[in-house]
Design an enzyme around this catalytic site. Structure first.
Site, PDB file in Angstrom:
ATOM      1  N   GLY A  90       1.051  -1.336   0.354  1.00 27.63           N
ATOM      2  CA  GLY A  90       0.100  -0.260   0.130  1.00 27.63           C
ATOM      3  C   GLY A  90       1.101   1.153  -0.210  1.00 27.63           C
ATOM      4  O   GLY A  90      -0.136   1.536   0.121  1.00 27.63           O
ATOM      5  N   GLU A 146      -5.466  -4.385  -4.701  1.00 26.14           N
ATOM      6  CA  GLU A 146      -4.426  -5.229  -4.654  1.00 26.14           C
ATOM      7  C   GLU A 146      -4.441  -5.480  -4.404  1.00 26.14           C
ATOM      8  O   GLU A 146      -5.065  -7.562  -4.020  1.00 26.14           O
ATOM      9  CB  GLU A 146      -3.102  -4.477  -3.793  1.00 26.14           C
ATOM     10  CG  GLU A 146      -2.498  -3.803  -5.376  1.00 26.14           C
ATOM     11  CD  GLU A 146      -1.243  -2.933  -4.628  1.00 26.14           C
ATOM     12  OE1 GLU A 146       0.075  -2.538  -5.529  1.00 26.14           O
ATOM     13  OE2 GLU A 146      -1.291  -3.147  -3.048  1.00 26.14           O
TER      14      GLU A 146
HETATM   15  C1  5RP Z   1       1.402  -0.241  -3.802  1.00 24.21           C
HETATM   16  C2  5RP Z   1       2.135  -1.168  -3.369  1.00 24.21           C
HETATM   17  C3  5RP Z   1       3.179  -1.818  -4.049  1.00 24.21           C
HETATM   18  O1  5RP Z   1       2.975  -2.966  -4.544  1.00 24.21           O
HETATM   19  C4  5RP Z   1       4.500  -0.982  -2.623  1.00 24.21           C
HETATM   20  O2  5RP Z   1       4.283  -0.317  -2.302  1.00 24.21           O
HETATM   21  C5  5RP Z   1       6.139  -1.695  -3.276  1.00 24.21           C
HETATM   22  O3  5RP Z   1       6.146  -0.617  -4.512  1.00 24.21           O
HETATM   23  P1  5RP Z   1       7.617  -0.572  -5.052  1.00 24.21           P
HETATM   24  O4  5RP Z   1       7.783  -1.787  -5.945  1.00 24.21           O
HETATM   25  O5  5RP Z   1       7.679   0.773  -6.049  1.00 24.21           O
HETATM   26  O6  5RP Z   1       8.848  -0.606  -3.443  1.00 24.21           O
HETATM   27  O7  5RP Z   1       1.886  -2.200  -2.323  1.00 24.21           O
HETATM   28  O8  5RP Z   1       0.409  -0.095  -2.974  1.00 24.21           O
END
Ligand code: 5RP
Length: 223
Positions: free
Chosen positions: A99, A107
């Protein structure tokens, strides 16, 4: 290897994991964030083979369409064979915090509707206990102060994420200083607060496979 290269490596490993599903004509669930974006960009090579996708955010849907990949509504897609998404933290049981990009509710819905959830992340995301990353909670706007008071009672320190409106028209409270010893129980407890849409703990439906980017190569953790 820098963090971007680790993300690229896990995205490429995830492509190997979903190839059979693509060639079998399955609809693929697609997550949100910078690691998911790497996966989306690699998926472009399969745009003539892939039947369709379901995206967990408007941003991912737009990126997929930009590559000429069809994006379907989950209601028309039914159960998905596989969902690929990143995470902000994972413990060794593949329970996650998600999140950071404010897409947690969609998600969680796409993960719930998928037979297999493949999580892709660089090694910095693997932790012994969830909670160093502030826990995102999606909240109906009029319930913001009430939910914040309830989260304080649970021992956390909720902070309003200024200027962010989710794809569902709601707000995000990020809960700081909240180490999560029993993820399933905490997920249920926070979801039980009136006005909470959902929280970013993915323990009731954890990942099935974690592809972790390390300088020594992609490590695979399975439940
Ligand atoms: C978005 C998410 C993403 O999966 C999480 O923040 C990881 O992001 P990133 O791949 O940019 O590190 O939960 O709501």
């Amino acid at each position: 290897m820098n963090q971007d290269q680790l993300k690229q490596a896990v995205a490429a490993a995830a492509i190997e994991q979903v190839k059979d599903a693509i060639y079998d004509g399955e609809i693929i669930g697609i997550g949100t964030g910078s690691t998911a974006n790497c996966f989306i960009d690699l998926l472009a090579d399969f745009k003539n083979d892939i039947k369709a996708t379901v995206a967990s955010s408007e941003a991912s849907a737009e990126r997929l369409r930009g590559h000429g990949i069809e994006v379907m509504d989950l209601n028309s897609a039914g159960t998905l064979a596989v969902y690929v998404d990143g995470a902000d933290e994972s413990n060794h049981r593949l329970e996650l915090i998600k999140g950071g990009g404010a897409a947690l509710t969609r998600e969680k819905i796409v993960a719930a509707a998928s037979k297999k959830f493949i999580c892709i992340a660089d090694e910095s995301k693997l932790v012994d206990q969830l909670g160093a990353f502030p826990l995102p909670v999606e909240v109906i706007p009029m319930a913001r102060s009430y939910v914040a008071r309830e989260l304080l009672k649970l021992g956390g320190n909720p902070v309003y994420r200024e200027g962010v409106v989710t794809d569902n028209g709601n707000i995000i409270l990020d809960v700081y200083d909240f180490m999560i010893a029993t993820p399933q129980k905490t997920e249920e407890t926070i979801n039980g607060i009136t006005g909470v849409v959902t929280n970013g703990i993915f323990a009731l439906r954890p990942a099935d496979l974690l592809l972790l980017g390390t300088p020594e190569g992609v490590r695979t953790l399975q439940r």
